[in-house]
Enzyme design. Structure first.
Site, PDB file in Angstrom:
ATOM      1  N   GLY A 145       5.638   6.714   0.402  1.00  0.00           N
ATOM      2  CA  GLY A 145       5.985   6.248  -0.742  1.00  0.00           C
ATOM      3  C   GLY A 145       4.968   5.288  -0.588  1.00  0.00           C
ATOM      4  O   GLY A 145       4.680   4.664   0.458  1.00  0.00           O
ATOM      5  N   ASP A 205      -0.497  12.465  14.054  1.00  0.00           N
ATOM      6  CA  ASP A 205      -0.845  11.758  12.528  1.00  0.00           C
ATOM      7  C   ASP A 205      -2.360  10.506  13.398  1.00  0.00           C
ATOM      8  O   ASP A 205      -1.537   9.510  12.303  1.00  0.00           O
ATOM      9  CB  ASP A 205      -0.437  11.402  11.580  1.00  0.00           C
ATOM     10  CG  ASP A 205      -1.445  11.327  10.464  1.00  0.00           C
ATOM     11  OD1 ASP A 205      -2.530  11.546   9.999  1.00  0.00           O
ATOM     12  OD2 ASP A 205      -0.533  10.669   9.189  1.00  0.00           O
ATOM     13  N   GLY A 262       0.768  -0.793  -0.062  1.00  0.00           N
ATOM     14  CA  GLY A 262       0.041  -0.291   0.075  1.00  0.00           C
ATOM     15  C   GLY A 262       1.224   0.980   0.065  1.00  0.00           C
ATOM     16  O   GLY A 262       2.038   1.198   0.145  1.00  0.00           O
ATOM     17  N   VAL A 292       4.698   0.704  -0.103  1.00  0.00           N
ATOM     18  CA  VAL A 292       4.865  -0.565   1.348  1.00  0.00           C
ATOM     19  C   VAL A 292       5.390  -1.526   0.525  1.00  0.00           C
ATOM     20  O   VAL A 292       4.374  -1.714   0.024  1.00  0.00           O
ATOM     21  CB  VAL A 292       4.489   0.168   2.352  1.00  0.00           C
ATOM     22  CG1 VAL A 292       4.501  -0.808   3.380  1.00  0.00           C
ATOM     23  CG2 VAL A 292       4.219   1.184   3.128  1.00  0.00           C
ATOM     24  N   LYS A 333       9.301   0.769   3.839  1.00  0.00           N
ATOM     25  CA  LYS A 333       8.697   1.299   2.918  1.00  0.00           C
ATOM     26  C   LYS A 333      10.357   2.276   3.516  1.00  0.00           C
ATOM     27  O   LYS A 333      10.682   2.707   3.829  1.00  0.00           O
ATOM     28  CB  LYS A 333       7.956   1.557   3.921  1.00  0.00           C
ATOM     29  CG  LYS A 333       8.207   2.049   5.423  1.00  0.00           C
ATOM     30  CD  LYS A 333       6.764   3.097   6.084  1.00  0.00           C
ATOM     31  CE  LYS A 333       5.696   1.832   5.952  1.00  0.00           C
ATOM     32  NZ  LYS A 333       4.101   2.650   7.256  1.00  0.00           N
TER      33      LYS A 333
END
Ligand code: NAG
Ligand code: NAG
Ligand code: NAG
Ligand code: NAG
Ligand code: NAG
Ligand code: NAG
Ligand code: NAG
Length: 726
Positions: free
Chosen positions: A457, A572, A452, A459, A473
């Protein structure tokens, strides 16, 4: 004799005066001398003088009592400045002179090189004899010597002369051989230098068996008159070693008499008391007087006169006349005498000669050349193969060299990149493994399993050599300005060891954008679970599981917030960043990376968070605190119980839920039907209440993450008890 050396005469050829006898030796004799020197041979009787005046004295010759065999005695006389060996007991009539010994040999032939006087006679103009000397010298009283017929020749000089020598026994006359020649010259201009063919000079071979150098000279007034020959007053006769004398016309006038000697070769043999009947057959059995005493020696009958000589057997050299005198010869050291066209190997007694590997000889390689075994075509074939192989090797080496250079350059480049990415500092971390780009490619099977999109970027899934599943990743691109942060970030991440925080296992720095290797979460993100991945049908998610996810996520975040130096906020928090392993254990991911704040620098410069989950305070002030994470987690709690996206409804999930809660004192209307069982409504409402606390506008009113975790845990406990008691 002494006079000869004291008054060198003009006619004497240079070679006669040579002080180094070896220069006069034929090569074979030289070789013998070399053999004698190479091996430490026994050459004399124990305790006896080995040489005199530079001349070796091998037994049976010897100086002094007990050192020689009868007949072979040598005297060592002083010449004033040096010593000189002479034949002992030699006398000439009326002269107390000596026979100088130049060299003595026992092998390969028994020889003695000595100097003997020249015979002469002179006349006046009337042809009257004015003086003479027969040259006779009694050097051979014991009879062991014979003048060598093979090595010497007889010279006669004169202008009307007949001179001969005689030897041997028996025959029509008293002697077996008479050998001599006549020479004549009409005038002084007839004889020519270098020409000895009857005009002023003649020469002949001599017979074997000569025991003396007595010359028989004719001087009668008739046929052999010397009258009217004042240009040529004398006759001369001498035996000399072949090749050492060259005739000169002037010698006819001026050869000095009396003092002149010539070098010649004597053969010798074992013939005691001059016995004519001695031979190997007779003597070999006599142990007392038998001369061949060395092992590896043998008896050989003399070829010049009676008697016998001794010789070392084949492969041995040295002195057969002394015990232990014959020793093994290293034949390979004398290739001229013992030829070998292959590989020479000395053996005891002889030598072996074989062709080297791959070579063969049509006969014995001692005599025949060794040639390669292969035929011409085979040679060409091998040449082609070897040549081709060589070319391939050269090409291969060149290629490897270029590869090596390329690799080195690449490595330098990689090292440079790694340094740029903070390799020096990160390499020292124990909990962090640094992977090479190659290893990463192997781990991810060349990025074949796409998982994903991460924050920065793609993974990819990977497998470590120990079969541990990992996710690889990309991080942010590291620049001069971000290097410090990146390094700290990685340090913190790898130091954060908590069950509910996605573990950073390692990284790869030798790529432009560093790659981070994390533990793998088999069930993807909470977002996938709640809302389905790529439109797949939703899987049921029990309240129990949702509670566990909430509690453990909170614990992970609380652990993060407990990190003091520097203080860490996730920045986040959202379902997409809460990953779940195969047992649905949550793993907080995607924290850090410019979302943490170092002490004293509490304001984030980069905003990466997702707007919906963003703390309004942060939105207003730009001030990111741990309470910002609490706010975001409040949203996650709502999503867990409602299974509705943050964008739900007209005003968004938060506003919708708050309104429902305000209106009905319960979020019942908003709860996910799957878990909204009547008996579970109270606990869901409590979770909702906690979520609303987290979503308070004012930071101070929001609970700490640790408190949220605790409250959720208590909620679950009571819920479970209530559930069990029912
Ligand atoms: C040679 O002989 C003659 C007469 O027989 C004599 O006179 C002369 O002196 C002799 N010469 C020499 C050099 O003896
Ligand atoms: C020397 O004498 C021996 C024995 O008689 C003989 O075999 C040989 O040929 C002679 N050598 C010469 C050079 O005359
Ligand atoms: C011999 O010598 C004499 C005098 O020197 C000369 O006159 C004569 O011609 C010579 N004879 C020969 C055959 O050469
Ligand atoms: C020597 O020469 C003389 C004269 O010159 C002569 O009378 C005499 O016979 C010669 N002698 C001989 C032996 O030829
Ligand atoms: C040689 O002769 C002497 C006496 O003349 C004698 O004593 C000796 O034994 C002889 N040697 C040999 C080997 O016959
Ligand atoms: C002695 O033996 C060697 C070889 O072993 C041989 O070459 C040589 O001629 C022999 N000498 C005599 C005198 O027989
Ligand atoms: C000579 O040979 C015999 C028997 O082969 C041995 O006993 C003896 O020691 C040898 N002598 C020397 C000096 O080598």
């Amino acid at each position: 004799m002494q006079a000869a050396t004291d008054h060198p005469v003009e006619i004497k050829p240079k070679s006669w005066t040579m002080s180094t006898p070896s220069l006069l030796l034929p090569p074979v004799l030289l070789l013998a001398a070399t053999v004698a020197m190479a091996e430490s041979v026994i050459n004399v009787k124990p305790g006896c003088q080995e040489s005199c005046g530079g001349v070796a004295i091998p037994y049976p010759f010897g100086i002094g009592p007990g050192c020689f065999r009868p007949g072979f005695e040598i005297n060592c006389v002083s010449t004033g400045i040096a010593s000189m060996p002479v034949l002992a007991g030699a006398t000439s009539s009326g002269q107390d002179d000596a026979v100088e010994v130049l060299e003595l040999f026992v092998a390969p032939r028994p020889e003695a090189r000595v100097r003997l006087p020249v015979a002469w006679q002179c006349f006046d103009a009337n042809g009257t004899l004015t003086g003479d000397s027969s040259g006779d010298f009694n050097f051979n009283r014991e009879g062991v010597y014979r003048i060598s017929n093979t090595s010497n020749e007889l010279y006669v000089l004169g202008c009307n002369s007949l001179i001969y020598t005689r030897g041997g026994e028996g025959g029509r006359f008293p002697y077996a051989y008479y050998a001599g020649c006549t020479t004549y010259a009409n005038s002084s201009t007839d004889p020519q230098d270098g020409v000895c063919a009857g005009i002023g000079c003649c020469h002949v071979d001599i017979p074997p068996g000569l025991t003396d150098n007595l010359m028989h000279m004719f001087s009668d007034r008739g046929t052999w008159s010397h009258a009217n020959q004042s240009f040529c007053p004398c006759d001369y006769a001498f035996i000399v070693e072949k090749g050492l004398y060259t005739f000169r016309a002037s010698h006819l006038r001026s050869m000095p008499r009396i003092t002149q000697t010539m070098p010649l070769v004597l053969d010798w043999a074992i013939r005691d008391n001059g016995s004519a009947s001695m031979s190997c057959a007779a003597e070999a059995k006599k142990t007392t007087s038998y001369a061949c005493v060395s092992n590896h020696s043998k008896c050989v009958d003399s070829t010049n006169g009676p008697g016998y000589i001794c010789n070392c057997t084949q492969g041995y050299g040295g002195n057969p006349y002394v015990i232990g005198g014959c020793t093994n010869i290293d034949e390979c050291a004398f290739p001229e005498k013992f030829p070998c066209h292959g590989v020479c190997k000395d053996t005891v007694g002889f030598y072996e000669c074989r062709c080297p590997w791959g070579y063969e000889s049509t006969g014995d390689p001692k005599e025949n050349q060794c040639n390669p075994k292969l035929s011409r075509s085979a040679k060409i074939a091998i040449g082609v193969i070897v040549g081709t192989f060589g070319l391939i090797v050269v090409l291969l080496l060149t290629w490897l060299m270029f590869k090596h250079i390329e690799l080195k350059a690449k490595n330098r480049e990689l090292e440079e990149i790694e340094r740029k990415n903070g390799g020096e500092r990160l390499r020292n971390m124990k909990s962090l493994k640094i992977f090479t780009e190659q290893e990463i490619q192997k781990i991810t099977d060349n990025n074949s399993k796409y998982l994903g999109k991460g924050s920065f970027g793609k993974v990819y899934k990977g497998t470590l050599p120990d079969t541990t599943k990992v996710a690889v990743k990309a991080s942010i691109e590291v620049t001069e300005h971000t290097l410090d942060n990146f390094v700290k970030e990685v340090e913190i991440q790898s130091n954060m060891i908590h069950m509910n925080i996605l573990k950073l296992l390692g990284c790869c720095l030798e790529v432009n954008v560093p790659l981070l290797v994390y533990e793998y979460a088999a069930n993807g993100s909470l977002e996938d679970i709640l809302y389905g991945k790529h439109g797949q049908p939703l899987q049921p998610l029990k309240l129990n599981s949702r509670l566990d996810i909430a509690i453990r996520s909170a614990e992970g975040l609380a652990y993060m917030h407990s990190y003091i130096q520097p203080t860490i906020q996730h920045g986040d928090v959202k379902p997409g960043n809460i990953l779940l392993d195969s047992k649905l254990v949550p793993k907080i991911s995607d924290f850090g990376l410019s979302k943490f704040l170092t002490t004293g620098k509490q304001y984030a410069t980069v905003v990466v968070g997702c707007l919906g989950y963003m703390d309004p305070v942060f939105k207003h002030t730009g001030r990111l605190t741990e309470k910002s994470d609490v706010y975001s987690f409040g949203v996650v709690l709502l999503e867990l119980i409602c299974r509705k996206r943050i964008t739900y409804g007209e005003n968004g999930l938060i506003m919708e839920f708050k309104r429902a809660f305000d209106e009905e004192k319960s979020g019942r209307a908003m709860f996910d039907n799957e878990i909204a069982k009547e008996e579970d409504i109270p606990v869901l409402d409590e979770i909702g209440t906690l979520a609303i606390k987290c979503l308070k506008e004012r930071c101070e009113e929001r609970p700490h993450m640790a408190s949220v975790a605790r409250q959720l845990a208590t909620l679950k406990e009571t819920w479970e008890q209530r559930f069990l008691s029912m």
